[in-house]
Design a protein around this motif. Structure first.
Motif, PDB file in Angstrom:
ATOM      1  N   ALA A  13       4.871 -10.760 -33.395  1.00  0.00           N
ATOM      2  CA  ALA A  13       4.303 -11.398 -32.015  1.00  0.00           C
ATOM      3  C   ALA A  13       3.129 -12.406 -33.195  1.00  0.00           C
ATOM      4  CB  ALA A  13       3.975 -11.112 -31.355  1.00  0.00           C
ATOM      5  N   THR A  14       3.061 -11.687 -34.675  1.00  0.00           N
ATOM      6  CA  THR A  14       1.652 -12.162 -34.941  1.00  0.00           C
ATOM      7  C   THR A  14       1.529 -13.673 -35.679  1.00  0.00           C
ATOM      8  OG1 THR A  14       2.345 -11.266 -36.850  1.00  0.00           O
ATOM      9  CG2 THR A  14       0.962  -9.943 -35.364  1.00  0.00           C
ATOM     10  N   THR A  15       3.243 -13.542 -36.161  1.00  0.00           N
ATOM     11  CA  THR A  15       3.891 -14.928 -36.486  1.00  0.00           C
ATOM     12  C   THR A  15       3.257 -16.174 -35.525  1.00  0.00           C
ATOM     13  OG1 THR A  15       5.931 -14.641 -35.756  1.00  0.00           O
ATOM     14  CG2 THR A  15       5.457 -14.172 -38.149  1.00  0.00           C
ATOM     15  N   LEU A  16       3.401 -15.391 -34.348  1.00  0.00           N
ATOM     16  CA  LEU A  16       3.177 -16.963 -34.083  1.00  0.00           C
ATOM     17  C   LEU A  16       0.820 -16.760 -32.919  1.00  0.00           C
ATOM     18  CD1 LEU A  16       5.753 -15.952 -30.758  1.00  0.00           C
ATOM     19  CD2 LEU A  16       5.931 -17.758 -32.377  1.00  0.00           C
ATOM     20  N   GLY A  17       0.475 -16.158 -34.181  1.00  0.00           N
ATOM     21  CA  GLY A  17      -0.681 -16.631 -33.508  1.00  0.00           C
ATOM     22  C   GLY A  17      -1.740 -16.239 -32.556  1.00  0.00           C
ATOM     23  N   LYS A  18      -2.619 -15.673 -32.259  1.00  0.00           N
ATOM     24  CA  LYS A  18      -3.468 -14.929 -31.650  1.00  0.00           C
ATOM     25  C   LYS A  18      -3.097 -15.352 -30.574  1.00  0.00           C
ATOM     26  CE  LYS A  18      -5.908 -11.595 -35.337  1.00  0.00           C
ATOM     27  NZ  LYS A  18      -7.428 -11.653 -35.431  1.00  0.00           N
ATOM     28  N   PRO A  19      -3.778 -16.226 -30.014  1.00  0.00           N
ATOM     29  CA  PRO A  19      -3.176 -17.147 -28.779  1.00  0.00           C
ATOM     30  C   PRO A  19      -2.524 -17.394 -28.094  1.00  0.00           C
ATOM     31  CG  PRO A  19      -4.464 -18.307 -30.676  1.00  0.00           C
ATOM     32  CD  PRO A  19      -4.064 -17.855 -31.393  1.00  0.00           C
ATOM     33  N   LYS A  20      -1.231 -17.311 -29.083  1.00  0.00           N
ATOM     34  CA  LYS A  20      -0.304 -17.306 -27.918  1.00  0.00           C
ATOM     35  C   LYS A  20       0.249 -15.732 -27.785  1.00  0.00           C
ATOM     36  CE  LYS A  20       2.035 -21.111 -29.874  1.00  0.00           C
ATOM     37  NZ  LYS A  20       3.390 -21.367 -30.630  1.00  0.00           N
ATOM     38  N   MET A  21       0.442 -14.740 -28.240  1.00  0.00           N
ATOM     39  CA  MET A  21      -0.262 -13.328 -28.088  1.00  0.00           C
ATOM     40  C   MET A  21      -1.222 -12.932 -27.090  1.00  0.00           C
ATOM     41  SD  MET A  21      -0.236 -11.791 -31.697  1.00  0.00           S
ATOM     42  CE  MET A  21       0.190  -9.388 -31.114  1.00  0.00           C
ATOM     43  N   ILE A  22      -1.593 -13.093 -27.574  1.00  0.00           N
ATOM     44  CA  ILE A  22      -2.878 -12.978 -25.327  1.00  0.00           C
ATOM     45  C   ILE A  22      -2.117 -13.732 -24.710  1.00  0.00           C
ATOM     46  CG2 ILE A  22      -4.538 -13.958 -24.790  1.00  0.00           C
ATOM     47  CD1 ILE A  22      -6.425 -13.233 -27.151  1.00  0.00           C
ATOM     48  N   VAL A  23      -1.466 -15.469 -24.494  1.00  0.00           N
ATOM     49  CA  VAL A  23      -0.583 -15.396 -23.063  1.00  0.00           C
ATOM     50  C   VAL A  23       0.341 -15.347 -22.928  1.00  0.00           C
ATOM     51  CG1 VAL A  23       0.706 -17.572 -22.396  1.00  0.00           C
ATOM     52  CG2 VAL A  23      -1.880 -17.630 -24.032  1.00  0.00           C
ATOM     53  N   PHE A  24       1.535 -14.171 -24.116  1.00  0.00           N
ATOM     54  CA  PHE A  24       2.323 -13.050 -23.390  1.00  0.00           C
ATOM     55  C   PHE A  24       2.086 -12.094 -22.730  1.00  0.00           C
ATOM     56  CE2 PHE A  24       4.183 -15.193 -27.630  1.00  0.00           C
ATOM     57  CZ  PHE A  24       4.441 -16.261 -27.212  1.00  0.00           C
ATOM     58  N   GLY A  25       0.462 -11.295 -23.579  1.00  0.00           N
ATOM     59  CA  GLY A  25       0.059 -10.152 -22.975  1.00  0.00           C
ATOM     60  C   GLY A  25      -0.520 -10.667 -21.142  1.00  0.00           C
ATOM     61  N   ARG A 312       3.300  -4.813 -29.558  1.00  0.00           N
ATOM     62  CA  ARG A 312       1.679  -4.728 -29.393  1.00  0.00           C
ATOM     63  C   ARG A 312       1.204  -6.255 -28.491  1.00  0.00           C
ATOM     64  NH1 ARG A 312       1.469  -6.184 -35.523  1.00  0.00           N
ATOM     65  NH2 ARG A 312       3.353  -6.976 -35.572  1.00  0.00           N
ATOM     66  N   VAL A 313       2.450  -6.972 -27.726  1.00  0.00           N
ATOM     67  CA  VAL A 313       2.054  -7.450 -26.712  1.00  0.00           C
ATOM     68  C   VAL A 313       1.523  -6.538 -25.593  1.00  0.00           C
ATOM     69  CG1 VAL A 313       2.947  -9.588 -25.189  1.00  0.00           C
ATOM     70  CG2 VAL A 313       3.136  -9.717 -27.308  1.00  0.00           C
ATOM     71  N   ILE A 314       2.336  -5.692 -25.302  1.00  0.00           N
ATOM     72  CA  ILE A 314       2.257  -5.136 -24.240  1.00  0.00           C
ATOM     73  C   ILE A 314       0.804  -3.783 -24.084  1.00  0.00           C
ATOM     74  CG2 ILE A 314       3.676  -3.299 -22.685  1.00  0.00           C
ATOM     75  CD1 ILE A 314       5.389  -5.656 -23.252  1.00  0.00           C
ATOM     76  N   ARG A 315       0.220  -3.885 -24.975  1.00  0.00           N
ATOM     77  CA  ARG A 315      -0.928  -3.558 -25.128  1.00  0.00           C
ATOM     78  C   ARG A 315      -1.656  -4.089 -25.328  1.00  0.00           C
ATOM     79  NH1 ARG A 315       2.303  -1.098 -29.598  1.00  0.00           N
ATOM     80  NH2 ARG A 315       1.559  -2.287 -31.309  1.00  0.00           N
ATOM     81  N   ILE A 316      -1.158  -5.793 -25.440  1.00  0.00           N
ATOM     82  CA  ILE A 316      -2.492  -6.453 -24.997  1.00  0.00           C
ATOM     83  C   ILE A 316      -2.977  -6.820 -23.217  1.00  0.00           C
ATOM     84  CG2 ILE A 316      -2.671  -9.230 -24.855  1.00  0.00           C
ATOM     85  CD1 ILE A 316      -1.492  -9.426 -28.011  1.00  0.00           C
ATOM     86  N   ALA A 317      -1.357  -6.603 -22.939  1.00  0.00           N
ATOM     87  CA  ALA A 317      -1.418  -6.529 -21.259  1.00  0.00           C
ATOM     88  C   ALA A 317      -1.918  -5.177 -20.496  1.00  0.00           C
ATOM     89  CB  ALA A 317      -0.084  -6.413 -20.861  1.00  0.00           C
TER      90      ALA A 317
END
Length: 459
Positions: A13-25, A312-317
């Motif tokens: 998911a890092t290919t999408l950028g950190k802001p999008k990863m945060i939204v996914f989380g 990593r998206v799950i860990r952000i959640a």
């Protein structure tokens, strides 16, 4: 399946950028919220403590499973009967005893983890082939569906709007909209519910902004001041058997996640690690007065729907859950979310769980021309769903004056495992054996090396 990654899936998911990863989380956090907070609401446990240890338990699980399994650990519904048996009305003085029983049940996870570690997944997983795990996963989604219907029926307009937003965003959406359908469904339907006057914000106004999520008097450690040995033994004996069902559910959930993500998590990092993480998370949560943890089907549904498989998206959640556990006002906002919103979103997610079970059967090419496979699958489905929706809701019996209750899923799963083991004509599947040790070797894929028996290929 398993030879190559899905072309439309996102494993990094890092290919999408950190802001999008945060939204996914954030989306994953909202996906688990409805069911996770429902357990403390039903049992009398703390919502804030539940959020804290859902987050901590998830991070502990990821640490022990090498950060490879995109699973979120939320509140387990399987132990609700145990809490009700010890503290039927959510009595604050009795709940710590129930939590002690759940903590002891978590020890059984460690025992099974040791068996997997000692004997290997190859030997143990012969008892859990796709003809067993597929129907179990299907049953999980179908059993949960009743709660989704009950919640949605409180206001079908709001529930249908939630479903419609999810479908439209996922099918016709573009860019970011396409991969956050659950979050959009929650937000749009929640706002509609507010507009219709379905939300009571009185609890939100009264709640403080900052507060500690754990109170000492709600923990197991508080029992030291006035310990009732008889009640403690009763709680342990009553609740520990429930772990048999939850451990089987864990294997089914890991199989579902493996099938969804196209990775063989049974072989790498291994069921011994995932069981250890789940068990220790349950013990930790229970000791501090939070519900037992379990791998969450809701988040598996989000994985299947969004195709974003990065752990990593799950860990952000999980980090979001921990942060929000210190904000009672936020917990109050979530508690104020009407049942119709939860029901609409859950209808989609629970359906996705069952669909993953069907996919597991199809992609492993389970031969239903064999009567033994039909019998195994049929009894798992009928016992699991039939008992769950029966008047009693479980198989209840007494042993030595102690009443034991086995859920439909536990009975159906055990019946399927035993039948598959004793009936002749068993299909052979390769379960991957040991995980690759060299870094340059490809990761294992699901289904468990993806190889069918030689005689099936030749046929």
């Amino acid at each position: 399946m398993g030879a190559e990654d899905s072309p439309d899936a996102i494993y990094d998911a890092t290919t999408l950028g950190k802001p999008k990863m945060i939204v996914f989380g954030l989306q994953h956090m909202f996906a688990m919220f409805g069911a996770t907070i429902l357990v403390p609401v039903l049992t009398g446990l703390s919502v804030s403590a539940t959020l804290l240890f859902a987050g901590l338990g998830t991070l502990l699980f990821h640490f022990l499973s090498k950060g490879k399994v995109p699973a979120f650990l939320g509140s387990s519904f399987a132990f609700i009967a145990g809490y009700a048996a010890i503290a039927p009305n959510g009595e604050a003085e009795l709940l710590p005893y129930a939590c002690l029983g759940v903590a002891c049940a978590g020890l059984l996870y460690l025992v099974l983890s040791a068996l997997f570690c000692g004997f290997g997944a190859l030997r143990v997983m012969k008892f859990f082939p796709p003809v067993v795990t597929g129907p179990i996963v299907i049953s999980i989604g179908l059993i949960l569906s009743s709660s989704a219907i009950a919640n949605a029926s409180t206001n079908w307009l709001v529930a249908v709007v939630a479903i419609a937003v999810i479908i439209v965003a996922n099918i016709w959406g573009r860019g970011m909209v396409k991969i956050i359908p659950i979050l959009l469904g929650v937000l749009v339907s929640y706002l509609l519910a507010v507009a219709l006057g379905e939300v009571d914000f009185s609890g939100v106004a009264a709640a403080p902004w900052v507060g500690l999520p754990v109170a000492f008097e709600n923990t197991v450690f508080a029992l030291s001041s006035n310990f009732d040995a008889g009640l403690a033994i009763t709680a342990v004996i009553t609740i520990m058997p429930l772990a048999l069902a939850t451990m089987i559910e864990h294997i089914g959930d890991i199989s579902a996640i493996s099938s969804t993500v196209n990775r063989n998590f049974i072989a790498e990092p291994g069921l011994h690690r995932t069981l250890l993480g789940d068990g220790l998370a349950t013990i930790l949560a229970s000791l501090f007065g939070a519900p037992a943890n379990t791998t969450y089907g809701e988040n598996t549904g989000v994985l299947a729907l969004t195709k974003v498989f990065d752990p990593r998206v799950i860990r952000i959640a999980a980090v979001f859950a921990i942060c929000f556990s210190f904000c009672p006002k936020f917990a109050a906002v979530i508690e104020a979310m009407p049942a119709c919103v939860i029901g609409g979103v859950s209808l989609v997610l629970y359906g996705m769980i069952s669909a993953v079970g069907v996919r597991n059967l199809v992609e492993n090419k389970v031969d239903f021309m064999k009567s033994r496979n039909v019998l195994v699958a049929a009894l798992i489905l009928v016992l699991s769903i039939g008992i769950a929706y029966s008047t009693a809701g479980a198989i209840v019996f007494a042993v030595g004056g102690i009443t034991i209750s086995l859920s439909g899923l536990a009975v159906g799963s055990l019946a399927g495992i035993v039948l598959n083991a004793v009936l002749p004509g068993k299909d052979e599947y390769s379960f991957g054996g040991e995980a690759p040790e060299r870094a340059d070797e490809p990761e294992m894929r699901f289904p468990l090396e993806g190889e069918l028996p030689k005689e099936v290929k030749e046929a």
